[in-house]
Design a protein around this motif. Structure first.
Motif, PDB file in Angstrom:
ATOM      1  N   ILE A  54     -44.314 122.830  38.052  1.00 17.48           N
ATOM      2  CA  ILE A  54     -43.477 121.940  37.231  1.00 17.48           C
ATOM      3  C   ILE A  54     -42.081 122.536  37.053  1.00 17.48           C
ATOM      4  N   LEU A  55     -42.016 123.818  36.699  1.00 19.26           N
ATOM      5  CA  LEU A  55     -40.684 124.434  36.535  1.00 19.26           C
ATOM      6  C   LEU A  55     -39.920 124.436  37.852  1.00 19.26           C
ATOM      7  N   GLY A  56     -40.634 124.505  38.966  1.00 16.86           N
ATOM      8  CA  GLY A  56     -39.983 124.404  40.276  1.00 16.86           C
ATOM      9  C   GLY A  56     -39.306 123.055  40.480  1.00 16.86           C
ATOM     10  N   GLU A  57     -39.809 122.032  39.805  1.00 18.25           N
ATOM     11  CA  GLU A  57     -39.200 120.697  39.903  1.00 18.25           C
ATOM     12  C   GLU A  57     -38.103 120.474  38.872  1.00 18.25           C
ATOM     13  N   ILE A  58     -38.383 120.876  37.623  1.00  8.71           N
ATOM     14  CA  ILE A  58     -37.472 120.462  36.543  1.00  8.71           C
ATOM     15  C   ILE A  58     -36.564 121.591  36.069  1.00  8.71           C
ATOM     16  N   GLY A  59     -36.741 122.779  36.593  1.00  5.54           N
ATOM     17  CA  GLY A  59     -35.955 123.924  36.134  1.00  5.54           C
ATOM     18  C   GLY A  59     -36.668 124.641  34.999  1.00  5.54           C
ATOM     19  N   ILE A  60     -36.075 125.707  34.524  1.00  2.00           N
ATOM     20  CA  ILE A  60     -36.718 126.546  33.507  1.00  2.00           C
ATOM     21  C   ILE A  60     -36.658 125.848  32.145  1.00  2.00           C
ATOM     22  N   VAL A  61     -37.762 125.261  31.746  1.00  6.51           N
ATOM     23  CA  VAL A  61     -37.870 124.545  30.473  1.00  6.51           C
ATOM     24  C   VAL A  61     -39.007 125.203  29.695  1.00  6.51           C
ATOM     25  N   PRO A  62     -38.673 126.209  28.907  1.00  7.86           N
ATOM     26  CA  PRO A  62     -39.769 127.028  28.371  1.00  7.86           C
ATOM     27  C   PRO A  62     -40.689 126.290  27.420  1.00  7.86           C
ATOM     28  N   LEU A  89     -48.137 118.623  42.532  1.00  7.29           N
ATOM     29  CA  LEU A  89     -47.895 117.681  41.436  1.00  7.29           C
ATOM     30  C   LEU A  89     -48.149 116.264  41.927  1.00  7.29           C
ATOM     31  N   ILE A  90     -48.831 115.469  41.106  1.00  4.81           N
ATOM     32  CA  ILE A  90     -49.048 114.078  41.492  1.00  4.81           C
ATOM     33  C   ILE A  90     -48.196 113.145  40.640  1.00  4.81           C
ATOM     34  N   LYS A  91     -47.643 113.684  39.573  1.00  7.56           N
ATOM     35  CA  LYS A  91     -46.615 112.960  38.819  1.00  7.56           C
ATOM     36  C   LYS A  91     -45.709 113.981  38.160  1.00  7.56           C
ATOM     37  N   CYS A  92     -44.407 113.735  38.223  1.00  9.32           N
ATOM     38  CA  CYS A  92     -43.490 114.593  37.496  1.00  9.32           C
ATOM     39  C   CYS A  92     -42.453 113.686  36.850  1.00  9.32           C
ATOM     40  N   GLY A  93     -42.826 113.102  35.734  1.00 11.58           N
ATOM     41  CA  GLY A  93     -41.971 112.145  35.042  1.00 11.58           C
ATOM     42  C   GLY A  93     -41.081 112.819  34.023  1.00 11.58           C
ATOM     43  N   ARG A  94     -40.396 111.997  33.199  1.00 10.65           N
ATOM     44  CA  ARG A  94     -39.491 112.568  32.206  1.00 10.65           C
ATOM     45  C   ARG A  94     -40.238 113.293  31.103  1.00 10.65           C
ATOM     46  N   SER A  95     -41.391 112.761  30.712  1.00 13.09           N
ATOM     47  CA  SER A  95     -42.074 113.348  29.560  1.00 13.09           C
ATOM     48  C   SER A  95     -43.434 113.935  29.893  1.00 13.09           C
ATOM     49  N   LEU A  96     -44.014 113.564  31.025  1.00 18.15           N
ATOM     50  CA  LEU A  96     -45.329 114.081  31.399  1.00 18.15           C
ATOM     51  C   LEU A  96     -45.334 114.472  32.869  1.00 18.15           C
ATOM     52  N   ALA A  97     -46.014 115.583  33.160  1.00 24.63           N
ATOM     53  CA  ALA A  97     -46.255 115.967  34.554  1.00 24.63           C
ATOM     54  C   ALA A  97     -47.746 116.197  34.719  1.00 24.63           C
TER      55      ALA A  97
ATOM     56  N   ASN C 108     -47.597 101.345  48.262  1.00 22.52           N
ATOM     57  CA  ASN C 108     -46.744 102.266  47.485  1.00 22.52           C
ATOM     58  C   ASN C 108     -47.143 103.706  47.776  1.00 22.52           C
ATOM     59  N   GLU C 109     -46.181 104.584  47.806  1.00 17.16           N
ATOM     60  CA  GLU C 109     -46.464 105.982  48.151  1.00 17.16           C
ATOM     61  C   GLU C 109     -46.968 106.798  46.964  1.00 17.16           C
ATOM     62  N   GLU C 110     -46.525 106.414  45.776  1.00 13.20           N
ATOM     63  CA  GLU C 110     -46.886 107.200  44.594  1.00 13.20           C
ATOM     64  C   GLU C 110     -48.197 106.669  44.021  1.00 13.20           C
ATOM     65  N   PRO C 111     -49.135 107.552  43.723  1.00 10.59           N
ATOM     66  CA  PRO C 111     -50.419 107.068  43.197  1.00 10.59           C
ATOM     67  C   PRO C 111     -50.283 106.476  41.806  1.00 10.59           C
ATOM     68  N   VAL C 112     -51.134 105.491  41.505  1.00  5.99           N
ATOM     69  CA  VAL C 112     -51.161 104.909  40.158  1.00  5.99           C
ATOM     70  C   VAL C 112     -52.154 105.636  39.260  1.00  5.99           C
ATOM     71  N   ALA C 113     -53.109 106.322  39.855  1.00  3.57           N
ATOM     72  CA  ALA C 113     -54.086 107.061  39.052  1.00  3.57           C
ATOM     73  C   ALA C 113     -54.738 108.138  39.902  1.00  3.57           C
ATOM     74  N   HIS C 114     -55.331 109.098  39.229  1.00  3.28           N
ATOM     75  CA  HIS C 114     -56.018 110.209  39.889  1.00  3.28           C
ATOM     76  C   HIS C 114     -57.317 110.441  39.132  1.00  3.28           C
ATOM     77  N   ALA C 115     -58.398 110.623  39.868  1.00  7.17           N
ATOM     78  CA  ALA C 115     -59.688 110.854  39.208  1.00  7.17           C
ATOM     79  C   ALA C 115     -60.413 112.012  39.866  1.00  7.17           C
ATOM     80  N   VAL C 116     -61.244 112.659  39.078  1.00  7.23           N
ATOM     81  CA  VAL C 116     -62.174 113.677  39.584  1.00  7.23           C
ATOM     82  C   VAL C 116     -63.545 113.289  39.054  1.00  7.23           C
ATOM     83  N   GLY C 117     -64.518 113.290  39.917  1.00  9.66           N
ATOM     84  CA  GLY C 117     -65.849 112.896  39.464  1.00  9.66           C
ATOM     85  C   GLY C 117     -66.925 113.804  40.002  1.00  9.66           C
ATOM     86  N   THR C 118     -68.008 113.891  39.239  1.00 14.66           N
ATOM     87  CA  THR C 118     -69.190 114.657  39.638  1.00 14.66           C
ATOM     88  C   THR C 118     -70.385 113.719  39.712  1.00 14.66           C
TER      89      THR C 118
END
Lengths: 127, 127, 127, 127
Positions: A54-62, A89-97, C108-118
């Motif tokens: 994540i820090l590799g994407e968004i920079g050093i955000v402690p 990373l499967i999502k790297c948004g503004r508020s959640l990664a 679309n290239e970006e996934p809408v969801a991610h799951a892990v299941g057992t």
């Protein structure tokens, strides 16, 4: 790493392109009786791989903090090999990664554990 | 505890009736910069509370292993309070046990984290 | 699929090599107000992708059952595209199989969801 | 419920004090071959219990969305009993709410499933 994960002996192998690879030396301090790497050590390595990616994407955000980590233990790790964690990373948004991590005993093809984690990224004006 | 979690400084407060309460002293070794208890420490405490609750039900079965742990971090823990983990088992079957853990900074009413974990219990003839 | 997931309108695109791809047509029955595919529909597609990937490895074992599913919703799915789920197994042992699923709005290239299941796989003599 | 979960046949039994209880009638449409309630139906009920508990706290905020759901299936549900889901919120903050859900076949003491879910609550000025 030394500042943010002072208890861990983790090295960064690679970071970039929404991914990271980190490793943890395994010694007597990381083992449980029976010669297995302890679960909490693997959780720490997974968490750290996410943080580095994540820090590799968004920079050093402690102030980025883990909000959720889900880890599945798949196979017994080797007692004498480093644990290597590969995060993408499967999502790297503004508020959640959100990222996905595979953990290996170095040199083995089959993963010893798999984790998915979510980090909350603080708003820009809170940093 | 000393045998199975040698790296942790965890004490058992209570065990029985499909539940357990354990605590971890928090000192400089468990903190991240900013005065937060590190995530991996909380994961270790949650994992340990599950283990104690399960062994309280099935007896000392050293080969029980975590197969999955899901932890949500809810609030910033206090830097100067013990982490107390309360586990209740929601299933304790022959081969799988599942439990729910709430973690608190001692003395606070609102939990700092919540975990759900699954342990695989080895078949009787493998023990 | 018609026998085991009678409520779902799911098609198998591909299966083999420890992986599977399935799709779910999206129509008015799968939408929530606001034009989003409902979460439970995505969970059903993820669960089904796991099931197909596992049966592709171990053969038709109708008693395999989900023991855990963890799903993260990442982006708003398109209202007018199929949901496509790509599963890869990360463990396929004798008694447990674990897989990872990425869900996409088709195209679309970006996934809408991610799951892990057992999944728990019944012992051979119970089948 | 009719507006937000149009595909589900879910009734609210109780809501308030950071908790909610909802139920889903089980009929032929919710069963898998073998007489088990399908996993996706239980996921839908868990998700709905969370949603009702959260709206009971924060008021009607239609844009609240699930970001993560983790569900463990514990026992085979009865084919002829309603599924009853009891949710208690363990965090209800400004931007995230987290809750814990136990699902029962009505009248049985042991839960059939357990879920933990996180909802993202939109900022007030986005509503």
């Amino acid at each position: 790493m030394a500042a943010d994960f002072p208890q861990s002996n983790i090295l960064i192998d690679d970071v970039g392109d929404r991914s990271a690879t980190v490793r943890h030396k395994i010694g007597i301090d990381e083992l449980r009786p029976g010669g297995t790497v302890s679960g909490p050590v693997m959780m720490a390595v997974a968490d750290c791989a996410l943080y580095v990616a994540i820090l590799g994407e968004i920079g050093i955000v402690p102030l980025a903090v883990t909000t959720n980590l889900n880890i599945s233990f798949l196979r017994k790790p080797a007692a004498d090999k480093d644990i290597v964690a590969e995060c993408r990373l499967i999502k790297c948004g503004r508020s959640l990664a959100v990222g996905d991590v595979l953990l290996y005993s170095e040199g083995n093809e089959e993963p010893v554990a798999h984790a998915v984690g979510t980090y909350a990224i603080p708003p820009r004006n809170d940093r």
